[in-house]
Motif scaffolding. Structure first.
Motif, PDB file in Angstrom:
ATOM      1  N   THR A 113       0.834  -1.200   0.000  1.00 42.69           N
ATOM      2  CA  THR A 113       0.000   0.000   0.000  1.00 42.69           C
ATOM      3  C   THR A 113       0.872   1.254   0.000  1.00 42.69           C
ATOM      4  O   THR A 113       0.506   2.283  -0.563  1.00 42.69           O
ATOM      5  CB  THR A 113      -0.930  -0.003   1.232  1.00 42.69           C
ATOM      6  N   LEU A 114       2.041   1.136   0.633  1.00 43.87           N
ATOM      7  CA  LEU A 114       2.962   2.275   0.713  1.00 43.87           C
ATOM      8  C   LEU A 114       3.950   2.312  -0.452  1.00 43.87           C
ATOM      9  O   LEU A 114       4.284   3.378  -0.965  1.00 43.87           O
ATOM     10  CB  LEU A 114       3.748   2.217   2.029  1.00 43.87           C
ATOM     11  N   LEU A 115       4.425   1.119  -0.885  1.00 43.57           N
ATOM     12  CA  LEU A 115       5.517   1.049  -1.858  1.00 43.57           C
ATOM     13  C   LEU A 115       5.079   0.663  -3.264  1.00 43.57           C
ATOM     14  O   LEU A 115       5.895   0.651  -4.187  1.00 43.57           O
ATOM     15  CB  LEU A 115       6.565   0.023  -1.381  1.00 43.57           C
ATOM     16  N   ASN A 276      -6.046   9.148   5.740  1.00 45.13           N
ATOM     17  CA  ASN A 276      -4.774   8.613   6.227  1.00 45.13           C
ATOM     18  C   ASN A 276      -4.916   7.208   6.797  1.00 45.13           C
ATOM     19  O   ASN A 276      -3.934   6.608   7.239  1.00 45.13           O
ATOM     20  CB  ASN A 276      -4.183   9.537   7.311  1.00 45.13           C
ATOM     21  N   LYS A 278      -5.334   4.314   5.429  1.00 47.20           N
ATOM     22  CA  LYS A 278      -4.590   3.237   4.777  1.00 47.20           C
ATOM     23  C   LYS A 278      -3.127   3.203   5.218  1.00 47.20           C
ATOM     24  O   LYS A 278      -2.521   2.141   5.290  1.00 47.20           O
ATOM     25  CB  LYS A 278      -4.693   3.331   3.256  1.00 47.20           C
ATOM     26  N   TYR A 279      -2.582   4.371   5.545  1.00 42.62           N
ATOM     27  CA  TYR A 279      -1.185   4.403   5.990  1.00 42.62           C
ATOM     28  C   TYR A 279      -1.045   3.821   7.390  1.00 42.62           C
ATOM     29  O   TYR A 279      -0.110   3.079   7.687  1.00 42.62           O
ATOM     30  CB  TYR A 279      -0.650   5.843   5.952  1.00 42.62           C
ATOM     31  N   SER A 282      -1.490   0.125   7.119  1.00 37.77           N
ATOM     32  CA  SER A 282      -0.322  -0.479   6.490  1.00 37.77           C
ATOM     33  C   SER A 282       0.770  -0.781   7.512  1.00 37.77           C
ATOM     34  O   SER A 282       1.363  -1.862   7.509  1.00 37.77           O
ATOM     35  CB  SER A 282       0.241   0.452   5.413  1.00 37.77           C
TER      36      SER A 282
END
Length: 407
Positions: A113-115, A276, A278-279, A282
């Motif tokens: 999700t981040l990368l 925010n 999802k972060y 994650s």
């Protein structure tokens, strides 16, 4: 307070092991697809976990041996002993390999999700990069033997995620009467049986029974410590169950019908954290994944060592070979293109099917006077254990029959 912290045992570790990405995913799917209808399955799971984990802890304290070691020593017939060892080894290897794939996949969901979703082509096969990164990190931590330091940090991150779900569950303003009703009255909605078994499998984790016995014997060695072990187990498992139910309640408020990735799961947190979410999720999924990715191979190594009479030294070559095998299988299965959600669901169902086998062995051992003396199971403890065993067998049979379209 100081004494309370001093007496904390393996309970929180057991709870942290079952509150992994599998729990987050399966509980979210249960809430999205069935609302509050399967909360009763979590109540049953928490009750079953307390009963069985208390037995495992008591065995470790009194016998000062792991569960697999006791099974190997107490089965007198060479043929039955060989069969039992093969059965336990197979169950744990299959279960932990599936569970490890779920752990790696869950952690990968968080990082991707981040990368993004980087891939490489090897012999014309597209491999996801992130599971290999997670696998390498888990390998380094296990090989160097410094995983405990990181584990404390990661358990802290999982606790943060847990608090977020508790807060979210409250903010969704759930129907309290409906929640209590669904906690107490079992329902079997159409196509819900696999999810019920998955909920049980993600909470009453078979390898935790072996892990708990091994950890309890290192934490406590006095018969009077059984009371401390019981308090430790009940508190940790009940809190873990509340977190799991909060995830179901939060997910029931999501207005979508299909969950396919971490972004979808993050919708459960949006009422509290907005875009925010999802972060935050994650980081939590990564923490849950890597913590469980370390615990599952270790448990398999303890089981193999006990079954085969090996040393349980973290630095021994045989011990390392087992956890490397489990970790490697998990990385491969999670990187070759299987849907992450499907791997995690399969892992929990596999655990649910393996539970009757392991629970049966535990109940047999807990009635051995030669092992536990006056601390063997009482009639009431056997009654509770048998009820749990029968329920898990019936649910397992129902899954097998439904898979082959016989019901």
């Amino acid at each position: 307070m100081k004494n309370w912290f001093k007496n904390i045992g393996p309970g929180p570790l057991v709870a942290a092991a079952f509150i992994g990405p599998g729990t987050v995913t399966v509980c979210t799917l249960a809430g999205v697809n069935f609302g509050y209808a399967l909360l009763w399955a979590m109540v049953l799971s928490v009750f079953a976990t307390i009963v069985l984990q208390e037995m495992a802890a008591r065995l470790g304290i009194i016998a000062q041996k792991g569960l697999s070691q006791v099974i190997r020593e107490e089965v007198k017939s060479p043929v039955l002993r060989g069969f039992s060892v093969v059965l336990v080894l197979s169950a744990i290897v299959v279960g932990n390999a599936a569970y490890e794939a779920g752990n790696i996949s869950g952690g990968a969901l968080g990082l991707e999700t981040l990368l993004g979703h980087p891939t490489v082509s090897v012999f014309n096969v597209e491999l996801s990069v992130v599971p290999w990164v997670l696998g390498l990190l888990a390998f380094i931590l296990l090989y160097l033997g410094t995983y405990k330091v990181l584990e404390k940090v990661l358990v802290g991150l999982v606790i943060l995620m847990s608090l977020a779900f508790l807060s979210t569950a409250i903010l969704t303003k759930p129907d309290v009467i409906s929640i209590l009703k669904n906690m107490l009255l079992p329902q079997f909605p159409d196509e819900g049986i696999l999810t019920i078994v998955a909920l049980i499998g993600t909470t009453v984790v078979p390898y935790n029974l072996f892990l708990h016995a091994s950890l309890a014997k290192t934490k406590w060695n006095n018969k009077s410590d059984i009371k401390l072990a019981r308090k430790d187990t009940v508190l940790a498992v009940v809190l873990g169950g509340i977190v799991s139910m909060s995830i179901i309640i939060s997910a029931a408020a999501i207005n979508i019908k299909e969950v396919g990735n971490a972004a979808d799961l993050a919708l459960a947190l949006e009422p509290l954290f907005g875009v925010n979410a999802k972060y935050f999720l994650s980081v939590g999924l990564f923490a849950a994944g890597i913590t469980s990715a370390i615990t599952a191979p270790l448990a398999a190594a303890y089981v193999a060592s006990g079954c085969l009479g090996w040393q349980t030294d973290l630095k021994s070559k045989r011990f390392r070979a087992v956890w490397i095998f489990i970790l490697g299988l998990g990385v491969v299965f999670s990187s070759v293109g299987f849907k992450s959600i499907e791997i995690i669901k399969f892992a929990q169902v596999a655990n649910g099917l393996l539970l009757p086998v392991i629970a049966g062995f535990l109940l047999w051992v807990m009635n051995k006077t030669s092992v536990l003396g006056v601390y063997k199971n009482s009639k009431f403890q056997n009654f509770l254990g048998l009820i749990i065993l029968v329920i898990t067998i019936l649910l397992g049979l129902k899954v097998i029959l439904s898979v082959f379209n016989l019901i």
